[in-house]
Each structure stands twice: as C-alpha cells, then as structure tokens.
Enzyme design. Structure first.
Site, PDB file in Angstrom:
ATOM      1  N   ASP A  36       0.854  -1.196   0.000  1.00 11.32           N
ATOM      2  CA  ASP A  36       0.000   0.000   0.000  1.00 11.32           C
ATOM      3  C   ASP A  36       0.888   1.244   0.000  1.00 11.32           C
ATOM      4  O   ASP A  36       2.080   1.171   0.323  1.00 11.32           O
ATOM      5  CB  ASP A  36      -0.905   0.012   1.252  1.00 11.32           C
ATOM      6  N   VAL A  63       1.207   1.641  -6.812  1.00 11.53           N
ATOM      7  CA  VAL A  63       0.952   0.726  -7.940  1.00 11.53           C
ATOM      8  C   VAL A  63       1.205   1.398  -9.292  1.00 11.53           C
ATOM      9  O   VAL A  63       1.410   0.699 -10.290  1.00 11.53           O
ATOM     10  CB  VAL A  63      -0.485   0.143  -7.919  1.00 11.53           C
ATOM     11  N   ASN A  89      -5.840  -4.889  -6.102  1.00 13.64           N
ATOM     12  CA  ASN A  89      -7.020  -4.364  -5.404  1.00 13.64           C
ATOM     13  C   ASN A  89      -7.027  -2.839  -5.278  1.00 13.64           C
ATOM     14  O   ASN A  89      -8.101  -2.245  -5.252  1.00 13.64           O
ATOM     15  CB  ASN A  89      -7.096  -5.011  -4.016  1.00 13.64           C
ATOM     16  N   TYR A 155     -14.759   6.369 -13.222  1.00 16.21           N
ATOM     17  CA  TYR A 155     -14.597   5.111 -12.470  1.00 16.21           C
ATOM     18  C   TYR A 155     -15.035   3.924 -13.329  1.00 16.21           C
ATOM     19  O   TYR A 155     -14.344   2.907 -13.414  1.00 16.21           O
ATOM     20  CB  TYR A 155     -15.426   5.191 -11.188  1.00 16.21           C
ATOM     21  N   LYS A 159     -12.827   0.758 -14.573  1.00 15.07           N
ATOM     22  CA  LYS A 159     -13.169  -0.606 -14.136  1.00 15.07           C
ATOM     23  C   LYS A 159     -13.543  -1.488 -15.334  1.00 15.07           C
ATOM     24  O   LYS A 159     -13.326  -2.699 -15.321  1.00 15.07           O
ATOM     25  CB  LYS A 159     -14.303  -0.569 -13.102  1.00 15.07           C
ATOM     26  N   THR A 190     -18.860  -0.100   4.281  1.00 12.71           N
ATOM     27  CA  THR A 190     -17.626   0.373   4.918  1.00 12.71           C
ATOM     28  C   THR A 190     -17.935   1.684   5.645  1.00 12.71           C
ATOM     29  O   THR A 190     -18.964   2.311   5.393  1.00 12.71           O
ATOM     30  CB  THR A 190     -16.546   0.665   3.852  1.00 12.71           C
TER      31      THR A 190
HETATM   32  N1  LIG Z   1     -15.953  -0.253  -1.350  1.00 14.10           N
HETATM   33  C1  LIG Z   1     -16.782  -0.497  -2.337  1.00 14.10           C
HETATM   34  O1  LIG Z   1     -18.011  -0.277  -2.225  1.00 14.10           O
HETATM   35  C2  LIG Z   1     -16.251  -1.077  -3.642  1.00 14.10           C
HETATM   36  C3  LIG Z   1     -17.169  -1.588  -4.580  1.00 14.10           C
HETATM   37  C4  LIG Z   1     -16.669  -2.109  -5.784  1.00 14.10           C
HETATM   38  C5  LIG Z   1     -15.309  -2.126  -6.020  1.00 14.10           C
HETATM   39  N2  LIG Z   1     -14.458  -1.609  -5.098  1.00 14.10           N
HETATM   40  C6  LIG Z   1     -13.013  -1.642  -5.420  1.00 14.10           C
HETATM   41  O2  LIG Z   1     -12.343  -2.393  -4.441  1.00 14.10           O
HETATM   42  C7  LIG Z   1     -11.023  -1.907  -4.249  1.00 14.10           C
HETATM   43  C8  LIG Z   1     -10.781  -1.585  -2.780  1.00 14.10           C
HETATM   44  O3  LIG Z   1     -11.778  -0.678  -2.352  1.00 14.10           O
HETATM   45  P1  LIG Z   1     -11.916  -0.207  -0.821  1.00 14.10           P
HETATM   46  O4  LIG Z   1     -13.344   0.196  -0.634  1.00 14.10           O
HETATM   47  O5  LIG Z   1     -11.312  -1.203   0.096  1.00 14.10           O
HETATM   48  O6  LIG Z   1     -11.035   1.129  -0.884  1.00 14.10           O
HETATM   49  P2  LIG Z   1     -10.270   1.927   0.282  1.00 14.10           P
HETATM   50  O7  LIG Z   1     -10.208   3.345  -0.186  1.00 14.10           O
HETATM   51  O8  LIG Z   1     -10.861   1.640   1.639  1.00 14.10           O
HETATM   52  O9  LIG Z   1      -8.809   1.277   0.239  1.00 14.10           O
HETATM   53  C9  LIG Z   1      -7.992   1.430  -0.894  1.00 14.10           C
HETATM   54  C10 LIG Z   1      -6.545   1.258  -0.468  1.00 14.10           C
HETATM   55  O10 LIG Z   1      -5.754   1.454  -1.660  1.00 14.10           O
HETATM   56  C11 LIG Z   1      -4.634   2.247  -1.302  1.00 14.10           C
HETATM   57  N3  LIG Z   1      -4.131   2.949  -2.496  1.00 14.10           N
HETATM   58  C12 LIG Z   1      -4.691   4.001  -3.143  1.00 14.10           C
HETATM   59  N4  LIG Z   1      -3.900   4.383  -4.161  1.00 14.10           N
HETATM   60  C13 LIG Z   1      -2.824   3.547  -4.162  1.00 14.10           C
HETATM   61  C14 LIG Z   1      -1.660   3.438  -4.958  1.00 14.10           C
HETATM   62  N5  LIG Z   1      -1.415   4.291  -5.974  1.00 14.10           N
HETATM   63  N6  LIG Z   1      -0.780   2.440  -4.687  1.00 14.10           N
HETATM   64  C15 LIG Z   1      -0.997   1.593  -3.663  1.00 14.10           C
HETATM   65  N7  LIG Z   1      -2.069   1.657  -2.846  1.00 14.10           N
HETATM   66  C16 LIG Z   1      -2.973   2.633  -3.105  1.00 14.10           C
HETATM   67  C17 LIG Z   1      -5.138   3.202  -0.233  1.00 14.10           C
HETATM   68  O11 LIG Z   1      -4.075   3.717   0.538  1.00 14.10           O
HETATM   69  C18 LIG Z   1      -6.064   2.290   0.558  1.00 14.10           C
HETATM   70  O12 LIG Z   1      -5.387   1.629   1.604  1.00 14.10           O
HETATM   71  C19 LIG Z   1     -10.885  -0.703  -5.191  1.00 14.10           C
HETATM   72  O13 LIG Z   1     -10.290  -1.098  -6.399  1.00 14.10           O
HETATM   73  C20 LIG Z   1     -12.321  -0.293  -5.413  1.00 14.10           C
HETATM   74  O14 LIG Z   1     -12.494   0.404  -6.635  1.00 14.10           O
HETATM   75  C21 LIG Z   1     -14.889  -1.096  -3.914  1.00 14.10           C
END
Ligand SMILES: NC(=O)c1ccc[n+]([C@@H]2O[C@H](COP(=O)([O-])OP(=O)(O)OC[C@H]3O[C@@H](n4cnc5c(N)ncnc54)[C@H](O)[C@@H]3O)[C@@H](O)[C@H]2O)c1
Length: 250
Positions: A36, A63, A89, A155, A159, A190
């Site tokens: 991360d 990333v 992720n 977004y 995706k 969340t």
């Molecule tokens: N939460 C939802 O409702 C949901 C629904 C569908 C898809 N998603 C997808 O699931 C994944 C995780 O979502 P989440 O809700 O846990 O998000 P979150 O924001 O809680 O966590 C994302 C994490 O990614 C890290 N991050 C951001 N940019 C980064 C980078 N450049 N390099 C490394 N780390 C980086 C952040 O520091 C954070 O710890 C994402 O790809 C999101 O698009 C989430």
C-alpha cells in the site's frame, strides 16, 4: 488450509477490502505481502495478521510506479522465492461527472486503476511462470460490467478496462497455468459508505438496487477472492465474478 504454502501479494491492503482479503488469505495459510501507499495503516494490518498467528509483512508500493513494483517483487523473491497469487485491489474513485472532471483527475484514476494492475501483472508473469503457474485477481466493480447510474463516468471507464485486461491476460497466459479473473462488488458496507448514507436518499438508492436487500460485506468479497486464489478454482479463467447480491442480474 485452502492456501497452504502459497505466497500472495495484495495491493491496497492497508485497509478496506484489501485488508479483509489479506486477513482471510493468511487464515488459510498464505504468506501475505500487504502492499500500500499508506505505511502506517499497512504496517498495522500486517502486524495484526502476525499477532493472530498469520504470516505477513508490509511493503510500501505505489501501484502506478514501475520501479516500486520491481522493488517489491525483488523482496518477494528474496523472502519466498515464488509468487502464487497477485490481487490487484488498490483503486481510487474521484467522484466527478465527465462534464466537469479535470484532465489531471482522469489521468490519476487511469494511473492507479488501470496502469497499476497492468504493471503488477507485467512483472508477475515471469515469476509465476517460473513457479509453474499462479492466480491473478483484479478488483473491478459492478461498474466494470454495466453503466451504473449512481457512479460518475471515469470510475466506470477504468473498471471496464480492468474487466477486459483480465480476459486478455487469462487467454494469453493460460498456457503457463496462470489464471486471471476479476471480482465485481456492488457497494460494500464500509465506514466511508456509512458517511455517504447520512443522506437517507443515497442509502435508499443503494439498497434499492440490491435484490438480496443488503450491502456487500468485506467478508463477502474476501471469500470470493479466496476461492479464486485457491486451487478449488483451478478451471476458472477469464471470469468476471459479480459479488453484488444480484445488482447486475437484471
Ligand atoms: N468499497 C466499495 O463499495 C467497492 C465496490 C466495488 C469495487 N471496489 C473496489 O475495491 C477496491 C478496494 O476498495 P476499498 O473500498 O477497500 O477502498 P479503500 O479506499 O478503503 O482502500 C484502498 C486502499 O488502496 C490504497 N491505495 C490508493 N492508491 C494507491 C496506490 N497508488 N498504490 C498503492 N495503494 C494505493 C489506499 O491507501 C487504501 O489503503 C478498489 O479497487 C475499489 O475500486 C470497492
């Protein structure tokens, strides 16, 4: 132990879905590289896993930076000599409609959500091939399957790219026993979403679209990822797996 002796790298694993997957994978015997941007939260997640008897270390990774990927895979090889599972992720969502979004914000979303998995896969392939195969899991969204009325365009565009990146990798590298699948969650319950839900209209919208009548939990998503990572899913390749309670079923 469904991931016994497997080595897994998960991006964006400091918090949220990434942390839930890291925890679940470690419970099933994997050695987990928690990666991360956020060092403090990432270190805490890896420590929590170790304190519960799991194997995990934190590695700082942006990333969108190729040099970071090269460094983190060098650390994986030095520690374990192999990579079995990669979970792309990490993702961001700058919630602006296309008609007002600044070019720089669109570029930022492409860099994290699309270039990130691209680079991770690029450098994982040689490692996985050397080890006899592997499982790559890309975190997409229901927005990678349909145009989602409550989500701004950028977004969905990123995706959607992840969905087809998954299929082309699955087709190309199946010969090396490398499987590539994507997960498509609907809204996950969340703390961030709870803040959004302080507006009752938004809560009504999101709950109203789910046939199962509730939001996804991080465990719903982590269990789907666990399955795809494990040998139980040995014949799943190029699959777009919705974890959405039926949101995209109609
Ligand atoms: N939460 C939802 O409702 C949901 C629904 C569908 C898809 N998603 C997808 O699931 C994944 C995780 O979502 P989440 O809700 O846990 O998000 P979150 O924001 O809680 O966590 C994302 C994490 O990614 C890290 N991050 C951001 N940019 C980064 C980078 N450049 N390099 C490394 N780390 C980086 C952040 O520091 C954070 O710890 C994402 O790809 C999101 O698009 C989430």
């Amino acid at each position: 132990m469904r991931l016994k002796d497997k080595v897994a790298l998960i991006t964006g694993a400091a918090q949220g879905l990434g942390a839930a997957m890291a925890t679940r994978f470690a419970q099933e015997g994997a050695t987990v590289f928690v990666c991360d941007l956020n060092t403090e939260a990432g270190e805490a997640t890896a420590a929590k896993i170790r304190n519960s008897g799991g194997k995990s270390t934190f590695h700082k990774l942006d990333v969108a930076c190729e040099a970071d990927w090269i460094a983190v895979y060098a650390a994986v090889v030095a520690a374990c000599g192999r990579l079995d599972v990669l979970v792309n992720n990490a993702g961001i969502n700058i919630r602006e409609l296309i008609e007002v979004m600044a070019e720089a914000n669109f570029d930022k979303m492409l860099a994290v959500n699309v270039k990130g998995p691209f680079l991770g896969i690029k450098h994982a392939i040689p490692l996985m091939r050397k080890g006899g195969g592997g499982s790559i899991i890309n975190m997409s969204s229901v927005c990678g399957l349909v145009g989602h009325r409550y989500t701004p365009e950028a977004y969905t565009i990123t995706k959607g790219a992840v969905t087809l990146m998954t299929k082309t990798i699955g087709v190309r590298y199946a010969k090396d026993n490398i499987r590539c699948n994507s997960i498509h969650p609907s809204t996950v319950d969340t703390p961030l979403v709870q803040i959004l839900f302080q507006d009752p209209k938004r809560k009504e919208e999101r709950l109203g679209e789910v046939p199962l009548g509730r939001l996804a939990t991080d465990l719903d998503v982590a269990n789907a990822a666990l399955y795809l990572a494990s040998d139980e899913a040995a014949f799943l390749n190029g699959v777009s797996l919705p974890v959405d309670g039926g949101v995209t079923a109609y």
